[in-house]
Design a protein around this motif. Structure first.
Motif, PDB file in Angstrom:
ATOM      1  N   ASP A 149      -3.809   5.817   8.162  1.00 52.06           N
ATOM      2  CA  ASP A 149      -2.811   6.797   8.588  1.00 52.06           C
ATOM      3  C   ASP A 149      -3.482   8.142   8.888  1.00 52.06           C
ATOM      4  OD1 ASP A 149      -0.765   8.722   8.739  1.00 52.06           O
ATOM      5  OD2 ASP A 149       0.504   7.606   7.349  1.00 52.06           O
ATOM      6  N   ASP A 150      -3.401   8.585  10.143  1.00 59.59           N
ATOM      7  CA  ASP A 150      -4.029   9.845  10.547  1.00 59.59           C
ATOM      8  C   ASP A 150      -3.471  11.039   9.781  1.00 59.59           C
ATOM      9  OD1 ASP A 150      -5.691   8.649  12.379  1.00 59.59           O
ATOM     10  OD2 ASP A 150      -4.439   9.139  14.117  1.00 59.59           O
ATOM     11  N   ILE A 151      -2.172  11.056   9.556  1.00 58.37           N
ATOM     12  CA  ILE A 151      -1.555  12.193   8.866  1.00 58.37           C
ATOM     13  C   ILE A 151      -2.042  12.273   7.422  1.00 58.37           C
ATOM     14  CG2 ILE A 151       0.631  13.210   8.097  1.00 58.37           C
ATOM     15  CD1 ILE A 151      -0.003  13.452  11.147  1.00 58.37           C
ATOM     16  N   GLU A 152      -2.227  11.146   6.786  1.00 54.18           N
ATOM     17  CA  GLU A 152      -2.786  11.151   5.424  1.00 54.18           C
ATOM     18  C   GLU A 152      -4.184  11.748   5.424  1.00 54.18           C
ATOM     19  OE1 GLU A 152      -1.475  10.503   2.423  1.00 54.18           O
ATOM     20  OE2 GLU A 152       0.455  10.142   3.380  1.00 54.18           O
ATOM     21  N   LYS A 153      -4.962  11.415   6.436  1.00 52.63           N
ATOM     22  CA  LYS A 153      -6.310  11.995   6.554  1.00 52.63           C
ATOM     23  C   LYS A 153      -6.223  13.500   6.766  1.00 52.63           C
ATOM     24  CE  LYS A 153      -8.586   7.902   8.412  1.00 52.63           C
ATOM     25  NZ  LYS A 153      -9.275   7.304   9.568  1.00 52.63           N
ATOM     26  N   VAL A 174     -10.435  22.364   7.431  1.00 53.88           N
ATOM     27  CA  VAL A 174      -9.170  22.734   8.068  1.00 53.88           C
ATOM     28  C   VAL A 174      -9.222  22.434   9.568  1.00 53.88           C
ATOM     29  CG1 VAL A 174      -9.551  25.182   8.597  1.00 53.88           C
ATOM     30  CG2 VAL A 174      -7.278  24.392   7.972  1.00 53.88           C
ATOM     31  N   LYS A 175     -10.393  22.556  10.168  1.00 57.72           N
ATOM     32  CA  LYS A 175     -10.501  22.205  11.590  1.00 57.72           C
ATOM     33  C   LYS A 175     -10.376  20.699  11.802  1.00 57.72           C
ATOM     34  CE  LYS A 175     -12.775  26.264  13.355  1.00 57.72           C
ATOM     35  NZ  LYS A 175     -13.894  26.813  14.125  1.00 57.72           N
ATOM     36  N   GLN A 176     -10.862  19.908  10.867  1.00 58.96           N
ATOM     37  CA  GLN A 176     -10.660  18.460  10.956  1.00 58.96           C
ATOM     38  C   GLN A 176      -9.169  18.136  10.861  1.00 58.96           C
ATOM     39  OE1 GLN A 176     -13.412  17.079   7.851  1.00 58.96           O
ATOM     40  NE2 GLN A 176     -14.494  15.999   9.479  1.00 58.96           N
ATOM     41  N   ALA A 177      -8.474  18.816   9.959  1.00 65.57           N
ATOM     42  CA  ALA A 177      -7.027  18.609   9.833  1.00 65.57           C
ATOM     43  C   ALA A 177      -6.323  19.007  11.128  1.00 65.57           C
ATOM     44  CB  ALA A 177      -6.481  19.406   8.653  1.00 65.57           C
ATOM     45  N   MET A 178      -6.693  20.157  11.691  1.00 64.07           N
ATOM     46  CA  MET A 178      -6.067  20.621  12.933  1.00 64.07           C
ATOM     47  C   MET A 178      -6.282  19.641  14.082  1.00 64.07           C
ATOM     48  SD  MET A 178      -4.307  23.414  13.029  1.00 64.07           S
ATOM     49  CE  MET A 178      -4.478  23.992  14.699  1.00 64.07           C
ATOM     50  N   TYR A 213       0.033  15.396  17.184  1.00 62.31           N
ATOM     51  CA  TYR A 213       1.414  15.073  16.813  1.00 62.31           C
ATOM     52  C   TYR A 213       2.287  16.317  16.955  1.00 62.31           C
ATOM     53  CZ  TYR A 213      -0.798  10.971  14.800  1.00 62.31           C
ATOM     54  OH  TYR A 213      -1.527   9.828  14.613  1.00 62.31           O
ATOM     55  N   ASP A 214       3.349  16.204  17.729  1.00 59.47           N
ATOM     56  CA  ASP A 214       4.246  17.336  17.969  1.00 59.47           C
ATOM     57  C   ASP A 214       5.073  17.723  16.742  1.00 59.47           C
ATOM     58  OD1 ASP A 214       3.444  17.636  20.595  1.00 59.47           O
ATOM     59  OD2 ASP A 214       4.989  16.272  21.369  1.00 59.47           O
ATOM     60  N   LEU A 215       5.295  16.804  15.841  1.00 62.50           N
ATOM     61  CA  LEU A 215       6.170  17.074  14.703  1.00 62.50           C
ATOM     62  C   LEU A 215       5.519  17.891  13.589  1.00 62.50           C
ATOM     63  CD1 LEU A 215       7.940  13.597  14.370  1.00 62.50           C
ATOM     64  CD2 LEU A 215       8.831  15.687  15.399  1.00 62.50           C
ATOM     65  N   TYR A 216       4.270  18.251  13.737  1.00 59.65           N
ATOM     66  CA  TYR A 216       3.546  18.926  12.656  1.00 59.65           C
ATOM     67  C   TYR A 216       3.228  20.380  12.993  1.00 59.65           C
ATOM     68  CZ  TYR A 216       3.457  14.558  10.259  1.00 59.65           C
ATOM     69  OH  TYR A 216       3.864  13.426   9.601  1.00 59.65           O
ATOM     70  N   LYS A 217       4.158  21.060  13.669  1.00 57.41           N
ATOM     71  CA  LYS A 217       3.948  22.453  14.060  1.00 57.41           C
ATOM     72  C   LYS A 217       3.828  23.369  12.849  1.00 57.41           C
ATOM     73  CE  LYS A 217       6.118  22.002  18.523  1.00 57.41           C
ATOM     74  NZ  LYS A 217       7.249  22.318  19.381  1.00 57.41           N
ATOM     75  N   PHE A 228      -7.060  35.584  14.153  1.00 57.51           N
ATOM     76  CA  PHE A 228      -5.887  35.056  14.831  1.00 57.51           C
ATOM     77  C   PHE A 228      -6.315  34.022  15.847  1.00 57.51           C
ATOM     78  CE2 PHE A 228      -4.440  39.336  13.586  1.00 57.51           C
ATOM     79  CZ  PHE A 228      -3.420  38.947  12.741  1.00 57.51           C
ATOM     80  N   PRO A 229      -5.650  32.875  15.865  1.00 61.29           N
ATOM     81  CA  PRO A 229      -6.012  31.863  16.867  1.00 61.29           C
ATOM     82  C   PRO A 229      -5.631  32.355  18.258  1.00 61.29           C
ATOM     83  CG  PRO A 229      -4.026  31.214  15.706  1.00 61.29           C
ATOM     84  CD  PRO A 229      -4.540  32.473  15.034  1.00 61.29           C
ATOM     85  N   PRO A 230      -6.331  31.887  19.271  1.00 61.82           N
ATOM     86  CA  PRO A 230      -6.044  32.342  20.633  1.00 61.82           C
ATOM     87  C   PRO A 230      -4.661  31.927  21.112  1.00 61.82           C
ATOM     88  CG  PRO A 230      -7.656  30.578  20.645  1.00 61.82           C
ATOM     89  CD  PRO A 230      -7.420  30.945  19.210  1.00 61.82           C
ATOM     90  N   PHE A 231      -4.107  30.889  20.525  1.00 63.46           N
ATOM     91  CA  PHE A 231      -2.807  30.406  20.981  1.00 63.46           C
ATOM     92  C   PHE A 231      -2.067  29.752  19.838  1.00 63.46           C
ATOM     93  CE2 PHE A 231       0.448  28.816  23.602  1.00 63.46           C
ATOM     94  CZ  PHE A 231       0.709  27.514  23.217  1.00 63.46           C
ATOM     95  N   ILE A 232      -0.899  30.273  19.558  1.00 61.39           N
ATOM     96  CA  ILE A 232      -0.002  29.630  18.604  1.00 61.39           C
ATOM     97  C   ILE A 232       1.211  29.185  19.411  1.00 61.39           C
ATOM     98  CG2 ILE A 232       1.491  29.916  16.595  1.00 61.39           C
ATOM     99  CD1 ILE A 232      -0.495  31.924  15.505  1.00 61.39           C
ATOM    100  N   PRO A 233       1.489  27.888  19.425  1.00 58.33           N
ATOM    101  CA  PRO A 233       2.598  27.403  20.256  1.00 58.33           C
ATOM    102  C   PRO A 233       3.939  27.979  19.789  1.00 58.33           C
ATOM    103  CG  PRO A 233       1.690  25.635  18.895  1.00 58.33           C
ATOM    104  CD  PRO A 233       0.841  26.839  18.672  1.00 58.33           C
ATOM    105  N   THR A 234       4.782  28.254  20.754  1.00 55.76           N
ATOM    106  CA  THR A 234       6.129  28.732  20.441  1.00 55.76           C
ATOM    107  C   THR A 234       7.113  27.627  20.740  1.00 55.76           C
ATOM    108  OG1 THR A 234       6.376  29.612  22.681  1.00 55.76           O
ATOM    109  CG2 THR A 234       5.558  31.125  20.974  1.00 55.76           C
ATOM    110  N   THR A 235       8.250  27.689  20.102  1.00 58.20           N
ATOM    111  CA  THR A 235       9.268  26.677  20.346  1.00 58.20           C
ATOM    112  C   THR A 235       9.954  26.968  21.673  1.00 58.20           C
ATOM    113  OG1 THR A 235      10.858  27.950  19.067  1.00 58.20           O
ATOM    114  CG2 THR A 235       9.676  26.195  17.914  1.00 58.20           C
ATOM    115  N   PRO A 236      10.286  25.946  22.428  1.00 56.37           N
ATOM    116  CA  PRO A 236      10.919  26.151  23.731  1.00 56.37           C
ATOM    117  C   PRO A 236      12.346  26.646  23.618  1.00 56.37           C
ATOM    118  CG  PRO A 236      10.490  23.798  23.354  1.00 56.37           C
ATOM    119  CD  PRO A 236      10.026  24.584  22.164  1.00 56.37           C
TER     120      PRO A 236
END
Length: 102
Positions: A28-32, A56-60, A66-70, A94-102
């Motif tokens: 399971d990727d999410i468990e990893k 943390v970069k491996q986790a990212m 996966y879209d559900l893990y915002k 600060f990361p260069p891009f943090i996604p926003t919700t549509p």
């Protein structure tokens, strides 16, 4: 995680290292990703910042698939940011891009 919650960080890292040897058997990727995220937190608390950023970069990398893990991705950005603050690289916190919700 039990030892981590008890603030026995050295013991926790020992158990995490042992568990990491068996991570290839987890399908399971999410468990990893969760494993790497928790390990990043533990290393951050122990001020092992380079190792924390590595995990943390491996986790990212996994969460980005996966879209559900915002929320978890945002939490990863926090871990990255506090590590960079410790490095005194404020401009990178600060990361260069943090996604926003549509």
């Amino acid at each position: 995680m039990y030892e981590f919650d008890k603030r026995e960080y050295v013991k926790a890292i020992g158990f995490y290292r042992e568990a990491e040897k068996h991570l290839t058997h987890v399908n399971d990727d999410i468990e990893k990703a969760e494993f790497h995220f928790k390990l990043a937190e533990a290393y951050y608390i122990m001020k092992q910042n380079l190792i924390s950023v590595h995990h943390v970069k491996q986790a990212m990398d996994i969460y980005n698939q996966y879209d559900l893990y915002k929320v978890r991705k945002i939490q990863c950005h926090f871990v990255i940011s506090v590590n960079y603050v410790d490095f005194k690289h404020i401009e990178k916190r600060f990361p260069p891009f943090i996604p926003t919700t549509p």
